[in-house]
Write a protein that holds these residues in place. Structure first.
Motif, PDB file in Angstrom:
ATOM      1  N   GLN A   1       0.836  -1.198   0.000  1.00 51.60           N
ATOM      2  CA  GLN A   1       0.000   0.000   0.000  1.00 51.60           C
ATOM      3  C   GLN A   1       0.865   1.241   0.000  1.00 51.60           C
ATOM      4  O   GLN A   1       1.495   1.579   1.004  1.00 51.60           O
ATOM      5  CB  GLN A   1      -0.954   0.015   1.192  1.00 51.60           C
ATOM      6  CG  GLN A   1      -1.951   1.171   1.128  1.00 51.60           C
ATOM      7  CD  GLN A   1      -3.028   1.108   2.196  1.00 51.60           C
ATOM      8  OE1 GLN A   1      -2.826   0.522   3.251  1.00 51.60           O
ATOM      9  NE2 GLN A   1      -4.184   1.718   1.926  1.00 51.60           N
TER      10      GLN A   1
ATOM     11  N   GLY B   1      -5.036   2.377  -2.400  1.00 50.98           N
ATOM     12  CA  GLY B   1      -5.527   1.158  -1.780  1.00 50.98           C
ATOM     13  C   GLY B   1      -4.454   0.090  -1.838  1.00 50.98           C
ATOM     14  O   GLY B   1      -3.491   0.190  -2.618  1.00 50.98           O
TER      15      GLY B   1
ATOM     16  N   LEU C   1     -12.759   1.534   1.798  1.00 47.19           N
ATOM     17  CA  LEU C   1     -12.228   0.795   0.660  1.00 47.19           C
ATOM     18  C   LEU C   1     -13.276  -0.169   0.123  1.00 47.19           C
ATOM     19  O   LEU C   1     -13.819  -0.984   0.868  1.00 47.19           O
ATOM     20  CB  LEU C   1     -10.988  -0.002   1.090  1.00 47.19           C
ATOM     21  CG  LEU C   1      -9.804   0.823   1.603  1.00 47.19           C
ATOM     22  CD1 LEU C   1      -8.862  -0.042   2.418  1.00 47.19           C
ATOM     23  CD2 LEU C   1      -9.061   1.465   0.442  1.00 47.19           C
TER      24      LEU C   1
ATOM     25  N   PHE D   1      -8.678  -4.228  -4.222  1.00 52.92           N
ATOM     26  CA  PHE D   1      -9.120  -3.042  -3.506  1.00 52.92           C
ATOM     27  C   PHE D   1      -9.229  -1.847  -4.439  1.00 52.92           C
ATOM     28  O   PHE D   1      -8.396  -1.668  -5.336  1.00 52.92           O
ATOM     29  CB  PHE D   1      -8.101  -2.672  -2.424  1.00 52.92           C
ATOM     30  CG  PHE D   1      -8.100  -3.583  -1.233  1.00 52.92           C
ATOM     31  CD1 PHE D   1      -7.469  -4.809  -1.284  1.00 52.92           C
ATOM     32  CD2 PHE D   1      -8.713  -3.198  -0.051  1.00 52.92           C
ATOM     33  CE1 PHE D   1      -7.457  -5.649  -0.187  1.00 52.92           C
ATOM     34  CE2 PHE D   1      -8.704  -4.033   1.051  1.00 52.92           C
ATOM     35  CZ  PHE D   1      -8.076  -5.253   0.978  1.00 52.92           C
TER      36      PHE D   1
ATOM     37  N   GLY E   1      -9.869   3.768  -2.412  1.00 50.19           N
ATOM     38  CA  GLY E   1     -10.444   4.282  -1.173  1.00 50.19           C
ATOM     39  C   GLY E   1     -11.067   5.651  -1.330  1.00 50.19           C
ATOM     40  O   GLY E   1     -10.654   6.455  -2.180  1.00 50.19           O
TER      41      GLY E   1
END
Lengths: 114, 112
Positions: free
Chosen positions: A37, A42, B87, B102, B105
């Motif tokens: 990350q 993300g 997320l 993912f 976010g």
């Protein structure tokens, strides 16, 4: 019941060096996934280990390698570190079974490459 | 195009407001869907799973539209403690080969 534990929590390395990060999964979990990350992003999937084999891999170069041990713990190795490898490295464990299950994350290892 | 796309925000809302986050995913083979919450410099934690029928957990409501490949999260009566990054996450793969993907976010800041 210990959750996912990672070590070390912080690390500073120099460009070109090699680093090993460690992860112990949550009790009862047999699958370990690693994520990178970067700041403001993300988590990005690096790879996943199950039954001591790499089962899936994201878009990361071969400098990133790993291992899973018989006790399900795992290591992430990064060779020839670049400045761009600076990030939070997250380990997630899950239990492989019939239904998709929740992944639990460790607190991460913050790697800084200088 | 990213596999999971979210509006990065930030969403700055007053306490008590209702706020909605949206997410789209590109891979129709995605099997399961989640919202994770990540506090600053902490690990992501599961907030809730998302089902096609819609599901609610207190002030949080999640919805999935498989046809549109669209996921939403609604937060009612926002609290200061809701400030975090949310997320959007999708799961696909087979046993032993499942991986989470993912979004980047969406940052929420709830203000007094």
């Amino acid at each position: 019941d210990a959750g996912v534990t990672q070590s070390p929590t912080h690390l500073i390395k120099t460009r070109g060096q090699q680093v090993t990060l460690r992860c112990s999964p949550k009790s009862g979990h047999d699958t370990v996934s690693w994520y990178q990350q970067a700041l403001g992003q993300g988590p990005q999937f690096i790879f996943q280990y199950y039954e001591e084999e790499e089962r899936q891999r994201g878009n990361f170069p071969d400098r990133f390698s790993g291992h899973q041990f018989p006790n399900y713990s795992s290591e992430l190795n990064v060779n020839a570190l670049l400045l761009g490898d600076s990030a939070l490295y997250l380990c997630a464990s899950s239990q492989t079974g019939g239904a998709p299950t929740e992944a639990f994350f460790g607190q991460g290892t913050r790697l800084t490459v200088v | 195009r990213k596999e999971v796309e979210q509006d990065p925000g930030p969403f700055n809302v007053p306490e008590g407001a209702t706020v909605a986050f949206n997410c789209t995913y590109s891979n129709s083979a995605s099997q399961s869907f989640f919202w994770y919450r990540q506090d600053c410099r902490k690990e992501p934690k599961l907030l809730m799973s998302v089902y096609s029928s819609g599901n609610e957990d207190g002030r949080f409501t999640a919805q999935l539209n498989r046809a549109s490949q669209y996921i939403s999260l609604l937060i009612r009566d926002s609290k200061l403690s809701d400030s975090a990054t949310y997320l959007c996450v999708v799961l696909r793969g087979d046993t032993g080969r499942r991986a989470l993907t993912f979004g980047s976010g969406t940052r929420l800041q709830v203000q007094p």
